[in-house]
Design an enzyme around this catalytic site. Structure first.
Site: not given
Ligand code: NAP
Length: 484
Positions: A51, A148, A178, A182, A216, A235, A240, A331
């Site tokens: 967004r 996930k 992921h 690996k 971890e 989790d 995993h 953890k």
């Molecule tokens: P995040 O940092 O909160 O990022 C969320 C993203 O979604 C941002 O780019 C946000 O950008 C966008 N977004 C939010 N609402 C939106 C909407 N209505 N329309 C379009 N875009 C929207 O989350 P994240 O950590 O990257 O995680 C993303 C997903 O991956 C989640 O499902 C999480 O469970 C999974 N995940 C993450 C990790 C990790 O290491 N981070 C690991 C495993 C899984 P805007 O606010 O600009 O819209």
């Protein structure tokens, strides 16, 4: 050894959530490394979508900053970064509204691979799938990648699968775990199924037990609120560790083909017995330092969510009859250390007598850090002084065995995203696998909730609760060290 990087076909990859943490930390640096390796065609495009009110120039700056933040300077020569950024676009889009969708639809090219990475909260998956379909962005050559958590129980996983399958065929859905990306995990398959050496021994007759550890050293950090709703079982184990167990326990598939491999993994999950309560140890970390204990870092001070779990599992089939699979993850443990250890039985008769101690072969597959494999074999300790036995590793550290390329093991995300573009689902979880894993997990969680079980405590920096050690000691076994 000469690397054989096979370029993938031309593609448009849209990263929904392109400004988010996962995209910045893993997806974009991973794509950059594949670009550097020469695997991305020059015409391929990466389209960030979120967004935030950015244009492509603004997003390119954001991507450059992400590379700076998450890759060492030596890994990102300026020329490479500049060339990579030329392949990046951005579109401001709202998953739940109509803004940006027509623009996205007209931006996408026909007759090439289209991949949509859902790097957003799972609550947005339905809205994204619906709009991709409604705005004619999808099509037979299109793939979606989802992260996930794939639900938090069987019911929600089924609902999520249905939402996705309402708009996409299962062959278009790539559920990322992921751990499966690996390099070591694939080495494990090559070692098991590409050699005659191991497979004849890979059964209850020769294997005493298997240990899978994912330790971890970090705690829940800023994710306390999220983590406390999930815990180590949801989790880590349901996805995993379960996937790793499947790769160890599965029968050889008839061919290295996505459905043949996933069919065999599914059979393992379905053959998993439900452990008795005495075969489950849950724990929460505690620290003498203020604010460092698990309960200080989550919202509910009386939470019974586990930050550690150890399980003794059995795979109920002919191959594994009587062989325990010990799983543990947690953890704030002693070190960051993940490995699978296959511990073989004692030699049937020791010609050296008992005085020389017990020596066992162990095949240890290190997932992190320092990916590689060790095969512990017993030899004579060199030197005079009679027969003394010692276990030494036949070490297969990739960095040593494979030269510079072994050192340059691709990150799991790099490999998995390229697999998506190639249309190879082997290392992605199929919907029925996810549901079967939840069907096994749900009653265990319900069981400890109904019984009102309280997690044991363990010290920060330790190897987990005492009861986890006792679980193995009582059977004459012991956990392998969690090495730093
Ligand atoms: P995040 O940092 O909160 O990022 C969320 C993203 O979604 C941002 O780019 C946000 O950008 C966008 N977004 C939010 N609402 C939106 C909407 N209505 N329309 C379009 N875009 C929207 O989350 P994240 O950590 O990257 O995680 C993303 C997903 O991956 C989640 O499902 C999480 O469970 C999974 N995940 C993450 C990790 C990790 O290491 N981070 C690991 C495993 C899984 P805007 O606010 O600009 O819209």
């Amino acid at each position: 050894m000469v690397s054989r990087v096979i370029p993938v076909d031309d593609f448009d990859l849209v990263i929904f959530g392109g400004t988010g943490d996962l995209a910045r930390r893993k997806i974009l640096p991973g794509l950059f490394r594949r670009f550097q390796a020469g695997q991305m065609p020059e015409s391929a495009r990466i389209i960030g979508a979120a967004r935030s009110d950015l244009d492509s120039t603004g997003y390119r700056k954001d991507v450059a900053n992400a590379l700076k933040e998450f890759l060492p300077e030596t890994a990102r020569p300026k020329g490479d970064v500049k060339a990579f950024l030329k392949q990046i676009e951005y579109i401001a889009i709202d998953a739940t509204g109509d803004g940006g969708w027509k623009e996205l639809s007209s931006l996408l090219r026909d007759d090439i691979v289209r991949a949509f990475y859902f790097s957003v909260a799972p609550s947005l998956f339905g809205a994204l799938a619906e709009r991709l379909h409604g705005y004619q962005c999808s099509g037979p050559a299109c793939r979606i990648v989802v992260e996930k958590p794939f639900g938090r129980d069987l019911e929600s996983a089924r609902a999520l699968n249905k939402t996705l399958r309402d708009h996409f065929d299962e062959s278009q859905i790539y559920r990322i775990d992921h751990y499966l990306g690996k390099e070591t995990v694939q080495y494990l398959m090559a070692v098991r199924f590409g050699n005659v050496l191991f497979e004849p021994l890979w059964n209850a007759q020769y294997i005493d037990h298997v240990q899978i550890t994912v330790a971890e050293s970090v705690g829940v950090n800023g994710r306390g609120a999220y983590y406390d709703r999930s815990g180590a079982m949801r989790d880590m184990v349901q996805n995993h560790l379960m996937q790793l167990l499947c790769l160890i326990a599965m029968e050889p598939p008839s061919r290295f083909d996505p459905d043949a491999v996933r069919d065999e993994k599914l059979k393992v999950i379905r053959a998993l017995e439900s452990p008795e309560p005495s075969d489950i140890v849950r724990g929460q970390y505690v620290s003498a330092s203020e604010g460092e204990s698990y309960l200080d870092q989550v919202e509910d001070p009386s939470s019974r969510t586990e930050s550690f779990i150890a399980l003794k599992l059995r795979v109920s089939n002919w191959r594994w009859a009587g062989v325990p699979f010990y799983l543990r993850t947690g953890k704030r443990l002693k070190a960051r250390h993940s490995e699978i250890a296959v511990v073989f039985k004692d030699a049937p008769h020791s010609i050296f007598g008992q005085a020389l101690g017990r020596h066992r072969n162990v095949l240890a597959i290190r997932l992190q850090p320092n990916e590689g494999m060790d095969l512990l074999v017993t030899i004579k300790e060199p030197g005079p002084g009679g027969m003394r036995l010692v276990d030494v590793p036949l070490d297969m550290t990739f960095a040593d065995a494979l030269g510079p390329e072994g050192d340059d093991v691709p990150d799991a995300y790099e490999r998995l995203i390229m697999d998506v573009i190639r249309g190879d689902q082997t290392l992605f979880m199929r919907g029925d696998e996810v549901e079967a894993a939840w069907a096994w997990t749900d009653p265990l969680i319900k069981g400890w909730k109904d019984r009102g079980d309280k997690p044991a405590t363990y010290d920060v920096g330790s190897t987990g609760p005492e009861d986890a050690a006792v679980m193995l000691h009582s059977e004459g076994r012991r956990w392998r060290d969690i090495a730093s």
